[in-house]
Scaffold this motif. Sequence first.
Motif, PDB file in Angstrom:
ATOM      1  N   VAL A  71      11.205   5.911 -20.470  1.00 34.55           N
ATOM      2  CA  VAL A  71      10.951   7.264 -20.982  1.00 34.55           C
ATOM      3  C   VAL A  71       9.476   7.520 -21.262  1.00 34.55           C
ATOM      4  CG1 VAL A  71      13.254   7.378 -22.004  1.00 34.55           C
ATOM      5  CG2 VAL A  71      11.317   6.617 -23.415  1.00 34.55           C
ATOM      6  N   CYS A  72       8.638   6.493 -21.251  1.00 33.08           N
ATOM      7  CA  CYS A  72       7.237   6.639 -21.633  1.00 33.08           C
ATOM      8  C   CYS A  72       6.460   7.487 -20.622  1.00 33.08           C
ATOM      9  CB  CYS A  72       6.590   5.253 -21.750  1.00 33.08           C
ATOM     10  SG  CYS A  72       4.813   5.315 -22.059  1.00 33.08           S
ATOM     11  N   PRO A  73       5.795   8.544 -21.048  1.00 28.69           N
ATOM     12  CA  PRO A  73       5.028   9.381 -20.111  1.00 28.69           C
ATOM     13  C   PRO A  73       3.911   8.620 -19.396  1.00 28.69           C
ATOM     14  CG  PRO A  73       5.350  10.527 -22.199  1.00 28.69           C
ATOM     15  CD  PRO A  73       5.799   9.111 -22.408  1.00 28.69           C
ATOM     16  N   ILE A  74       3.319   7.631 -20.054  1.00 34.03           N
ATOM     17  CA  ILE A  74       2.257   6.844 -19.419  1.00 34.03           C
ATOM     18  C   ILE A  74       2.798   6.108 -18.199  1.00 34.03           C
ATOM     19  CG2 ILE A  74       0.623   4.928 -19.735  1.00 34.03           C
ATOM     20  CD1 ILE A  74      -0.196   7.326 -21.329  1.00 34.03           C
ATOM     21  N   ASN A  75       4.057   5.682 -18.249  1.00 39.01           N
ATOM     22  CA  ASN A  75       4.657   4.901 -17.163  1.00 39.01           C
ATOM     23  C   ASN A  75       5.148   5.749 -16.001  1.00 39.01           C
ATOM     24  OD1 ASN A  75       4.332   2.305 -18.180  1.00 39.01           O
ATOM     25  ND2 ASN A  75       6.257   2.348 -19.315  1.00 39.01           N
ATOM     26  N   ARG A  76       5.160   7.042 -16.172  1.00 34.30           N
ATOM     27  CA  ARG A  76       5.753   7.916 -15.166  1.00 34.30           C
ATOM     28  C   ARG A  76       5.036   7.760 -13.811  1.00 34.30           C
ATOM     29  NH1 ARG A  76       5.695  12.905 -17.838  1.00 34.30           N
ATOM     30  NH2 ARG A  76       7.518  12.124 -18.998  1.00 34.30           N
ATOM     31  N   GLY A  77       5.805   7.472 -12.777  1.00 31.69           N
ATOM     32  CA  GLY A  77       5.244   7.392 -11.428  1.00 31.69           C
ATOM     33  C   GLY A  77       4.596   6.063 -11.080  1.00 31.69           C
ATOM     34  N   MET A 134      -0.085  -1.545 -22.926  1.00 33.24           N
ATOM     35  CA  MET A 134      -0.131  -0.508 -21.906  1.00 33.24           C
ATOM     36  C   MET A 134      -1.566  -0.242 -21.471  1.00 33.24           C
ATOM     37  SD  MET A 134       2.535   2.183 -23.580  1.00 33.24           S
ATOM     38  CE  MET A 134       2.975   2.646 -21.923  1.00 33.24           C
ATOM     39  N   ASN A 135      -1.720   0.080 -20.200  1.00 39.51           N
ATOM     40  CA  ASN A 135      -2.974   0.712 -19.782  1.00 39.51           C
ATOM     41  C   ASN A 135      -2.656   1.845 -18.824  1.00 39.51           C
ATOM     42  OD1 ASN A 135      -3.208  -0.160 -16.939  1.00 39.51           O
ATOM     43  ND2 ASN A 135      -3.607  -2.193 -17.777  1.00 39.51           N
ATOM     44  N   ASP A 136      -3.636   2.704 -18.579  1.00 47.85           N
ATOM     45  CA  ASP A 136      -3.343   3.955 -17.877  1.00 47.85           C
ATOM     46  C   ASP A 136      -3.125   3.775 -16.383  1.00 47.85           C
ATOM     47  OD1 ASP A 136      -5.941   3.386 -17.263  1.00 47.85           O
ATOM     48  OD2 ASP A 136      -6.795   5.183 -18.152  1.00 47.85           O
ATOM     49  N   GLU A 137      -3.398   2.604 -15.826  1.00 46.74           N
ATOM     50  CA  GLU A 137      -3.164   2.382 -14.401  1.00 46.74           C
ATOM     51  C   GLU A 137      -1.859   1.647 -14.129  1.00 46.74           C
ATOM     52  OE1 GLU A 137      -5.228   0.248 -10.489  1.00 46.74           O
ATOM     53  OE2 GLU A 137      -6.394   0.533 -12.333  1.00 46.74           O
ATOM     54  N   LEU A 138      -1.557   0.620 -14.897  1.00 52.69           N
ATOM     55  CA  LEU A 138      -0.348  -0.183 -14.692  1.00 52.69           C
ATOM     56  C   LEU A 138       0.760   0.172 -15.665  1.00 52.69           C
ATOM     57  CD1 LEU A 138      -1.988  -3.689 -14.139  1.00 52.69           C
ATOM     58  CD2 LEU A 138      -1.352  -1.995 -12.417  1.00 52.69           C
ATOM     59  N   GLY A 139       0.465   1.019 -16.647  1.00 50.06           N
ATOM     60  CA  GLY A 139       1.441   1.317 -17.681  1.00 50.06           C
ATOM     61  C   GLY A 139       1.771   0.066 -18.468  1.00 50.06           C
ATOM     62  N   SER A 140       3.038  -0.107 -18.789  1.00 50.64           N
ATOM     63  CA  SER A 140       3.462  -1.330 -19.473  1.00 50.64           C
ATOM     64  C   SER A 140       4.191  -2.273 -18.530  1.00 50.64           C
ATOM     65  CB  SER A 140       4.386  -0.996 -20.660  1.00 50.64           C
ATOM     66  OG  SER A 140       5.551  -0.328 -20.218  1.00 50.64           O
ATOM     67  N   TRP A 141       4.219  -1.916 -17.237  1.00 43.64           N
ATOM     68  CA  TRP A 141       4.919  -2.751 -16.259  1.00 43.64           C
ATOM     69  C   TRP A 141       4.024  -3.915 -15.831  1.00 43.64           C
ATOM     70  CZ3 TRP A 141       9.521  -1.014 -16.879  1.00 43.64           C
ATOM     71  CH2 TRP A 141       9.816   0.349 -16.925  1.00 43.64           C
ATOM     72  N   SER A 180       8.722  -1.088 -10.903  1.00 43.96           N
ATOM     73  CA  SER A 180       9.608  -0.391 -11.845  1.00 43.96           C
ATOM     74  C   SER A 180      10.782   0.282 -11.154  1.00 43.96           C
ATOM     75  CB  SER A 180       8.810   0.671 -12.618  1.00 43.96           C
ATOM     76  OG  SER A 180       8.381   1.711 -11.747  1.00 43.96           O
ATOM     77  N   LYS A 181      10.822   0.247  -9.823  1.00 42.25           N
ATOM     78  CA  LYS A 181      11.894   0.930  -9.102  1.00 42.25           C
ATOM     79  C   LYS A 181      12.499   0.003  -8.055  1.00 42.25           C
ATOM     80  CE  LYS A 181       9.596   5.428  -9.602  1.00 42.25           C
ATOM     81  NZ  LYS A 181      10.435   5.823 -10.735  1.00 42.25           N
ATOM     82  N   LEU A 182      13.803   0.154  -7.841  1.00 40.30           N
ATOM     83  CA  LEU A 182      14.501  -0.552  -6.771  1.00 40.30           C
ATOM     84  C   LEU A 182      14.463   0.304  -5.511  1.00 40.30           C
ATOM     85  CD1 LEU A 182      17.814  -2.051  -8.252  1.00 40.30           C
ATOM     86  CD2 LEU A 182      15.847  -3.308  -7.362  1.00 40.30           C
ATOM     87  N   LYS A 183      14.082  -0.292  -4.403  1.00 43.21           N
ATOM     88  CA  LYS A 183      14.145   0.398  -3.122  1.00 43.21           C
ATOM     89  C   LYS A 183      15.548   0.223  -2.544  1.00 43.21           C
ATOM     90  CE  LYS A 183       9.747   1.555  -3.028  1.00 43.21           C
ATOM     91  NZ  LYS A 183       9.336   2.976  -3.135  1.00 43.21           N
ATOM     92  N   ASN A 184      16.160   1.327  -2.142  1.00 45.50           N
ATOM     93  CA  ASN A 184      17.522   1.305  -1.583  1.00 45.50           C
ATOM     94  C   ASN A 184      18.489   0.531  -2.483  1.00 45.50           C
ATOM     95  OD1 ASN A 184      16.662   2.686   0.829  1.00 45.50           O
ATOM     96  ND2 ASN A 184      15.788   0.732   1.521  1.00 45.50           N
ATOM     97  N   PRO A 185      18.629   0.955  -3.737  1.00 47.17           N
ATOM     98  CA  PRO A 185      19.508   0.223  -4.653  1.00 47.17           C
ATOM     99  C   PRO A 185      20.960   0.287  -4.206  1.00 47.17           C
ATOM    100  CG  PRO A 185      18.884   2.337  -5.597  1.00 47.17           C
ATOM    101  CD  PRO A 185      18.060   2.169  -4.351  1.00 47.17           C
ATOM    102  N   PRO A 186      21.718  -0.800  -4.395  1.00 47.33           N
ATOM    103  CA  PRO A 186      23.140  -0.766  -4.051  1.00 47.33           C
ATOM    104  C   PRO A 186      23.885   0.202  -4.965  1.00 47.33           C
ATOM    105  CG  PRO A 186      22.595  -2.787  -5.217  1.00 47.33           C
ATOM    106  CD  PRO A 186      21.302  -2.101  -4.932  1.00 47.33           C
ATOM    107  N   VAL A 187      24.948   0.781  -4.421  1.00 51.05           N
ATOM    108  CA  VAL A 187      25.692   1.808  -5.144  1.00 51.05           C
ATOM    109  C   VAL A 187      26.752   1.168  -6.031  1.00 51.05           C
ATOM    110  CG1 VAL A 187      27.210   3.819  -4.897  1.00 51.05           C
ATOM    111  CG2 VAL A 187      25.291   3.485  -3.310  1.00 51.05           C
TER     112      VAL A 187
END
Length: 378
Positions: free
Chosen positions: A237-243, A150-157, A70-77
């Motif tokens: 924005v989903c709280p389940i997906n946070r982190g 969704m599940n509580d470990e992987l979220g919806s990703w 769900s996140k880009l590492k070192n995203p280009p600016v």
Amino acid sequence: MLAAAKSLGIDRIGVTSAEPFPELRERLVLHRALGYESGFEEPDLDKRTQPSLSFEAPRSIVAIAVAYPSKLKNPPVSEPGARRGILSRSAWGEDYHRVLGRRLERLAEWLAERAPELRWLSMVDTGALSDRAVAERAGIGWSGKNCMIMNDELGSWMYLGEMITNLPLPPDAPLLDQCGDCTICIDACPTGALVGPGQLNAQKCISYLTQSKGLLDEDAMVKMGNRLYGCDTCQIVCPINRGIDSRHQPETLPDPDVAKPLLRPLLQMGNREFKETFGASSAAWRGRKPIQRNALIGLGNFRDEASAGDVARVLREDPRFELRATAAWALGRIRGDVAQAALAEAAEADADERVREAASRALAALAEPAPKRGGVRD
């Protein structure tokens, strides 16, 4: 099978019966009556809800899920003169149809070693059945108010796929809904496409709009921001997906410059370069025209004056009227002498009435106060 899932590259696996999905059919009938379909779905509602119409004498359906980041590492600016667009996370890395297709083949081989009588049919997104309905009934996750599983470990990703089989496998129990009273995803939807809990008007969904090929109205273009393909707002924005940021599946890891590409080079990109750059991604399935149109929209929403010459070139030279009309809209937001000159020329001389009208509207917009930037994500 559950114990073998990890060795097969599968993050979640569940089984459900091959019985029909009558409640889903009722929802789909209403969905169609309200005009909420995208047009990308299987049109036959019986095929979407009756596994036996796709596979002779089915006994069970095995659902699988593969997690993606769900996140880009070192995203280009993204910066003035070098503005960037964004692909949705489901289009990062290798096309998930291929990724899940290989996982389902491995699973079939594993099952066939233990049950040589196995017959099977796999589906990933483009099959007749609803991946989400199968996954929900098989216990992969619950159906969130944003219409995602969704599940509580992987979220919806997670990517979803399924395999109809002739084996009488014991079914798993569905998971309990954990969304509760939360409506953050519904409230955050940029276009109001989430019309209620678990109800999506696909015609208004930005993900659908980015994949469409025609002209878009001004309100939709402003709300698209710099999205080139898909929309992740209701998941972000989903709280389940946070982190949650699953990075253990190598094929799903993104190339940051593909996931967040420069917009200006996209405008003149030919078919060969497009395939070389995006061909491995699921974002390529609709071809380059929607991506190029969306790049024009992104530059307009950034109001990037450094791109005015590139956008004006599209308006003057591109053979596709949809791109010329979108370029006119973008120049109306970018402003400046280059934009005004190109718009005046197009309003008078373009061969297509729709482009002339778009250029005239953009010229009129130049007399008004400068618009705010659209919903861009730097």
